[in-house]
Design a protein around this motif. Structure first.
Motif, PDB file in Angstrom:
ATOM      1  N   TYR A  29       0.896  -1.184   0.497  1.00  0.00           N
ATOM      2  CA  TYR A  29       0.005  -0.041   0.724  1.00  0.00           C
ATOM      3  C   TYR A  29       0.241   1.137  -0.441  1.00  0.00           C
ATOM      4  O   TYR A  29       0.693   2.487  -0.881  1.00  0.00           O
ATOM      5  CB  TYR A  29      -0.621   0.246   1.518  1.00  0.00           C
ATOM      6  N   ARG A  30       1.770   1.460   0.735  1.00  0.00           N
ATOM      7  CA  ARG A  30       2.931   2.473   1.257  1.00  0.00           C
ATOM      8  C   ARG A  30       3.540   2.866  -0.150  1.00  0.00           C
ATOM      9  O   ARG A  30       3.793   4.162  -0.591  1.00  0.00           O
ATOM     10  CB  ARG A  30       3.879   2.320   2.202  1.00  0.00           C
ATOM     11  N   GLN A  31       4.348   1.679  -1.001  1.00  0.00           N
ATOM     12  CA  GLN A  31       4.880   1.604  -2.256  1.00  0.00           C
ATOM     13  C   GLN A  31       4.091   1.666  -3.306  1.00  0.00           C
ATOM     14  O   GLN A  31       4.343   3.081  -4.559  1.00  0.00           O
ATOM     15  CB  GLN A  31       5.039   0.322  -2.379  1.00  0.00           C
ATOM     16  N   ALA A  32       2.497   2.354  -3.502  1.00  0.00           N
ATOM     17  CA  ALA A  32       1.366   2.177  -4.551  1.00  0.00           C
ATOM     18  C   ALA A  32       1.053   3.651  -3.589  1.00  0.00           C
ATOM     19  O   ALA A  32       1.095   4.577  -5.015  1.00  0.00           O
ATOM     20  CB  ALA A  32      -0.171   1.414  -4.181  1.00  0.00           C
ATOM     21  N   LYS A  33       0.989   4.111  -3.086  1.00  0.00           N
ATOM     22  CA  LYS A  33       1.160   5.786  -2.628  1.00  0.00           C
ATOM     23  C   LYS A  33       2.188   6.293  -3.154  1.00  0.00           C
ATOM     24  O   LYS A  33       1.797   7.384  -3.183  1.00  0.00           O
ATOM     25  CB  LYS A  33       0.300   6.138  -0.923  1.00  0.00           C
ATOM     26  N   GLN A  34       3.234   5.565  -2.809  1.00  0.00           N
ATOM     27  CA  GLN A  34       4.610   7.067  -3.288  1.00  0.00           C
ATOM     28  C   GLN A  34       4.356   6.553  -4.436  1.00  0.00           C
ATOM     29  O   GLN A  34       5.305   7.658  -5.238  1.00  0.00           O
ATOM     30  CB  GLN A  34       5.399   6.288  -2.887  1.00  0.00           C
ATOM     31  N   GLN A  35       4.088   5.964  -5.590  1.00  0.00           N
ATOM     32  CA  GLN A  35       3.799   6.006  -6.991  1.00  0.00           C
ATOM     33  C   GLN A  35       2.909   6.422  -7.600  1.00  0.00           C
ATOM     34  O   GLN A  35       2.870   6.430  -8.430  1.00  0.00           O
ATOM     35  CB  GLN A  35       4.367   5.154  -7.571  1.00  0.00           C
ATOM     36  N   HIS A  36       1.371   7.140  -6.606  1.00  0.00           N
ATOM     37  CA  HIS A  36       0.664   8.152  -7.096  1.00  0.00           C
ATOM     38  C   HIS A  36      -0.046   6.609  -8.312  1.00  0.00           C
ATOM     39  O   HIS A  36      -0.676   7.302  -9.002  1.00  0.00           O
ATOM     40  CB  HIS A  36       0.727   8.597  -7.904  1.00  0.00           C
ATOM     41  N   ALA A  37      -0.144   5.668  -7.392  1.00  0.00           N
ATOM     42  CA  ALA A  37      -0.740   4.156  -8.804  1.00  0.00           C
ATOM     43  C   ALA A  37      -1.670   3.272  -8.273  1.00  0.00           C
ATOM     44  O   ALA A  37      -2.390   4.383  -6.796  1.00  0.00           O
ATOM     45  CB  ALA A  37       0.344   3.316  -8.741  1.00  0.00           C
ATOM     46  N   VAL A  38      -2.577   3.191  -8.176  1.00  0.00           N
ATOM     47  CA  VAL A  38      -4.487   2.499  -7.995  1.00  0.00           C
ATOM     48  C   VAL A  38      -4.120   1.852  -7.067  1.00  0.00           C
ATOM     49  O   VAL A  38      -2.803   0.387  -7.541  1.00  0.00           O
ATOM     50  CB  VAL A  38      -5.113   2.301  -8.720  1.00  0.00           C
ATOM     51  N   PHE A  39      -4.485   0.951  -5.928  1.00  0.00           N
ATOM     52  CA  PHE A  39      -4.030  -0.063  -5.231  1.00  0.00           C
ATOM     53  C   PHE A  39      -5.013  -0.822  -5.141  1.00  0.00           C
ATOM     54  O   PHE A  39      -6.108  -0.520  -5.128  1.00  0.00           O
ATOM     55  CB  PHE A  39      -3.631   0.359  -3.543  1.00  0.00           C
ATOM     56  N   VAL A  40      -4.935  -2.500  -4.919  1.00  0.00           N
ATOM     57  CA  VAL A  40      -6.378  -3.054  -5.282  1.00  0.00           C
ATOM     58  C   VAL A  40      -6.233  -3.659  -4.470  1.00  0.00           C
ATOM     59  O   VAL A  40      -5.010  -4.536  -4.691  1.00  0.00           O
ATOM     60  CB  VAL A  40      -6.779  -2.987  -6.162  1.00  0.00           C
ATOM     61  N   ALA A  41      -6.551  -4.448  -3.306  1.00  0.00           N
ATOM     62  CA  ALA A  41      -7.002  -5.277  -2.811  1.00  0.00           C
ATOM     63  C   ALA A  41      -7.573  -6.627  -3.065  1.00  0.00           C
ATOM     64  O   ALA A  41      -8.514  -5.827  -2.546  1.00  0.00           O
ATOM     65  CB  ALA A  41      -5.787  -5.583  -1.271  1.00  0.00           C
ATOM     66  N   VAL A  42      -7.421  -8.223  -2.891  1.00  0.00           N
ATOM     67  CA  VAL A  42      -8.726  -9.257  -3.173  1.00  0.00           C
ATOM     68  C   VAL A  42      -8.200  -9.772  -1.829  1.00  0.00           C
ATOM     69  O   VAL A  42      -6.797 -10.117  -1.798  1.00  0.00           O
ATOM     70  CB  VAL A  42      -8.252  -9.798  -4.305  1.00  0.00           C
ATOM     71  N   GLU A  43      -8.852  -9.693  -0.693  1.00  0.00           N
ATOM     72  CA  GLU A  43      -8.848 -10.576  -0.040  1.00  0.00           C
ATOM     73  C   GLU A  43      -9.898 -12.529   0.075  1.00  0.00           C
ATOM     74  O   GLU A  43     -10.933 -12.167  -0.690  1.00  0.00           O
ATOM     75  CB  GLU A  43      -9.946 -10.163   1.417  1.00  0.00           C
ATOM     76  N   ARG A  44      -9.254 -13.180   0.014  1.00  0.00           N
ATOM     77  CA  ARG A  44      -9.986 -14.423   0.030  1.00  0.00           C
ATOM     78  C   ARG A  44      -9.617 -15.235   1.333  1.00  0.00           C
ATOM     79  O   ARG A  44      -8.584 -15.201   2.184  1.00  0.00           O
ATOM     80  CB  ARG A  44      -8.816 -14.980  -0.596  1.00  0.00           C
ATOM     81  N   GLN A  45     -10.840 -16.273   2.181  1.00  0.00           N
ATOM     82  CA  GLN A  45     -10.534 -16.928   2.732  1.00  0.00           C
ATOM     83  C   GLN A  45     -10.936 -18.233   2.560  1.00  0.00           C
ATOM     84  O   GLN A  45     -12.186 -18.441   1.826  1.00  0.00           O
ATOM     85  CB  GLN A  45     -12.028 -16.813   3.480  1.00  0.00           C
ATOM     86  N   GLY A  46     -10.123 -19.352   2.594  1.00  0.00           N
ATOM     87  CA  GLY A  46     -10.456 -20.490   2.513  1.00  0.00           C
ATOM     88  C   GLY A  46     -10.162 -21.729   3.365  1.00  0.00           C
ATOM     89  O   GLY A  46      -9.718 -21.978   4.176  1.00  0.00           O
TER      90      GLY A  46
END
Length: 46
Positions: A29-46
């Motif tokens: 998240y921090r790296q994406a924010k520094q690069q002004h990039a869109v950050f998308v996270a997908v959570e999976r429970q399995g």
């Protein structure tokens, strides 16, 4: 504003960070924010 650049399909898996665990998630998240990039996270429970 910068023009949108189309992403290759499918997106190269080597460019997708592994954000498993809170430390890795926060780092990605921090790296994406520094690069002004869109950050998308997908959570999976399995």
């Amino acid at each position: 504003m910068l023009p949108m650049q189309p992403l290759p399909a499918p997106y190269p898996c080597g460019l997708i960070p592994d954000a498993t665990g809170m430390d890795a998630f926060n780092t990605a998240y921090r790296q994406a924010k520094q690069q002004h990039a869109v950050f998308v996270a997908v959570e999976r429970q399995g």
